[in-house]
Motif scaffolding. Structure first.
Motif, PDB file in Angstrom:
ATOM      1  N   LEU A 144       0.819  -1.213   0.000  1.00  0.00           N
ATOM      2  CA  LEU A 144       0.000   0.000   0.000  1.00  0.00           C
ATOM      3  C   LEU A 144       0.856   1.268   0.000  1.00  0.00           C
ATOM      4  O   LEU A 144       0.341   2.355  -0.279  1.00  0.00           O
ATOM      5  CB  LEU A 144      -0.914   0.019   1.229  1.00  0.00           C
ATOM      6  N   ILE A 145       2.121   1.145   0.309  1.00  0.00           N
ATOM      7  CA  ILE A 145       2.992   2.314   0.442  1.00  0.00           C
ATOM      8  C   ILE A 145       3.422   2.790  -0.946  1.00  0.00           C
ATOM      9  O   ILE A 145       4.006   2.017  -1.713  1.00  0.00           O
ATOM     10  CB  ILE A 145       4.224   1.978   1.293  1.00  0.00           C
ATOM     11  N   PRO A 146       3.157   4.030  -1.291  1.00  0.00           N
ATOM     12  CA  PRO A 146       3.515   4.528  -2.622  1.00  0.00           C
ATOM     13  C   PRO A 146       5.022   4.673  -2.801  1.00  0.00           C
ATOM     14  O   PRO A 146       5.761   4.893  -1.830  1.00  0.00           O
ATOM     15  CB  PRO A 146       2.819   5.887  -2.687  1.00  0.00           C
ATOM     16  N   ARG A 147       5.469   4.569  -4.025  1.00  0.00           N
ATOM     17  CA  ARG A 147       6.886   4.734  -4.324  1.00  0.00           C
ATOM     18  C   ARG A 147       7.296   6.198  -4.336  1.00  0.00           C
ATOM     19  O   ARG A 147       8.441   6.545  -4.023  1.00  0.00           O
ATOM     20  CB  ARG A 147       7.205   4.098  -5.684  1.00  0.00           C
ATOM     21  N   GLN A 148       6.363   7.072  -4.722  1.00  0.00           N
ATOM     22  CA  GLN A 148       6.643   8.501  -4.739  1.00  0.00           C
ATOM     23  C   GLN A 148       6.327   9.084  -3.362  1.00  0.00           C
ATOM     24  O   GLN A 148       5.182   9.017  -2.908  1.00  0.00           O
ATOM     25  CB  GLN A 148       5.806   9.199  -5.819  1.00  0.00           C
ATOM     26  N   ARG A 149       7.336   9.649  -2.719  1.00  0.00           N
ATOM     27  CA  ARG A 149       7.190  10.113  -1.335  1.00  0.00           C
ATOM     28  C   ARG A 149       7.789  11.506  -1.180  1.00  0.00           C
ATOM     29  O   ARG A 149       9.018  11.666  -1.235  1.00  0.00           O
ATOM     30  CB  ARG A 149       7.891   9.140  -0.392  1.00  0.00           C
ATOM     31  N   PRO A 150       6.952  12.504  -0.961  1.00  0.00           N
ATOM     32  CA  PRO A 150       7.476  13.857  -0.787  1.00  0.00           C
ATOM     33  C   PRO A 150       8.152  14.086   0.556  1.00  0.00           C
ATOM     34  O   PRO A 150       8.809  15.112   0.738  1.00  0.00           O
ATOM     35  CB  PRO A 150       6.228  14.737  -0.929  1.00  0.00           C
ATOM     36  N   LEU A 151       7.990  13.150   1.492  1.00  0.00           N
ATOM     37  CA  LEU A 151       8.637  13.229   2.801  1.00  0.00           C
ATOM     38  C   LEU A 151       9.359  11.917   3.081  1.00  0.00           C
ATOM     39  O   LEU A 151       8.971  10.870   2.559  1.00  0.00           O
ATOM     40  CB  LEU A 151       7.605  13.459   3.907  1.00  0.00           C
ATOM     41  N   PRO A 152      10.383  11.949   3.932  1.00  0.00           N
ATOM     42  CA  PRO A 152      10.990  10.691   4.359  1.00  0.00           C
ATOM     43  C   PRO A 152       9.947   9.793   5.022  1.00  0.00           C
ATOM     44  O   PRO A 152       9.118  10.267   5.807  1.00  0.00           O
ATOM     45  CB  PRO A 152      12.058  11.133   5.360  1.00  0.00           C
ATOM     46  N   LEU A 153       9.993   8.507   4.712  1.00  0.00           N
ATOM     47  CA  LEU A 153       9.020   7.569   5.242  1.00  0.00           C
ATOM     48  C   LEU A 153       9.671   6.646   6.262  1.00  0.00           C
ATOM     49  O   LEU A 153      10.732   6.070   6.008  1.00  0.00           O
ATOM     50  CB  LEU A 153       8.406   6.752   4.109  1.00  0.00           C
ATOM     51  N   VAL A 154       9.012   6.517   7.405  1.00  0.00           N
ATOM     52  CA  VAL A 154       9.473   5.643   8.482  1.00  0.00           C
ATOM     53  C   VAL A 154       8.499   4.478   8.578  1.00  0.00           C
ATOM     54  O   VAL A 154       7.291   4.680   8.728  1.00  0.00           O
ATOM     55  CB  VAL A 154       9.543   6.401   9.825  1.00  0.00           C
TER      56      VAL A 154
END
Length: 208
Positions: A144-154
């Motif tokens: 479900l986690i998108p590949r395009q991320r405008p913020l760092p993802l934890v």
């Protein structure tokens, strides 16, 4: 290199075990209903013993602003982590860098959070439970986690030494956040499990 936060620290020896194993950040839970909740004075004792470049993170859940300020008056936290239903305005009022945690039911939850919490330093994604604000001990569908991320993802939720390497290969998060997966009992960390977890995280990239 994937960063590592060991959350729910309640004891000095657990913080030291995390530091010795190579953790990048230590998390403290300032939420009374949690079995990992910590008192202000104990958190201060632990934070003042942290070496340079190990960050201290305070976790809050729908806290009264005065409670957050009371904690900050004593504990020099580097980052605030909001795990409840807080708004961006709420999160921004304390003059500290902050990260927003969300409980994921669909990819739309993540996309919306990236937009709504654009001023955050990062977005933490965790498993959804209608009765819990984190600490579920369960993973969710990482696809479900998108590949395009405008913020760092934890990435959080049900991580341990068995699955964290696969999680990193699949998700490629900025950081991973673990609590129950390195415990011998709720609120009590295992130095052996911490070492195993961090070794697995560090192994990714050496052979991939």
């Amino acid at each position: 290199m994937t960063r590592i936060k060991i959350c729910g620290i309640t004891r000095q020896e657990d913080a030291q075990a995390a530091v010795d194993a190579g953790a990048d950040a230590i998390g403290f839970v300032f939420y009374a209903p949690s079995p990992r909740a910590i008192a202000i004075d104990r958190a201060w004792d632990i934070v003042r013993g942290l070496p340079p470049f190990v960050s201290s993170v305070g976790l809050f859940v729908n806290a009264e602003p005065d409670w957050v300020r009371e904690v900050l008056a004593t504990v020099p936290l580097d980052l605030l982590q909001f795990h409840g239903d807080e708004t961006p305005d709420y999160c921004s009022q304390f003059g500290r860098p902050w990260m927003k945690a969300i409980r994921v039911r669909s990819s739309n939850d993540i996309e919306r959070a990236f937009s709504v919490f654009a001023e955050a330093r990062g977005l933490l994604v965790d498993a959804f439970d209608p009765a819990l604000y984190g600490g579920t001990g369960r993973a969710f569908d990482w696809s479900l986690i998108p590949r395009q991320r405008p913020l760092p993802l934890v990435l959080a939720g049900g991580l341990d030494s068995v699955n964290v390497a696969d999680a990193i290969r699949q998700v490629r998060p900025w950081a991973v956040d673990v609590s129950g997966g390195v415990e011998s009992a709720k609120g009590i960390k295992s130095a052996e499990k911490i070492r195993a977890f961090i070794n697995e995280v560090r192994s990714v990239g050496k052979t991939d």
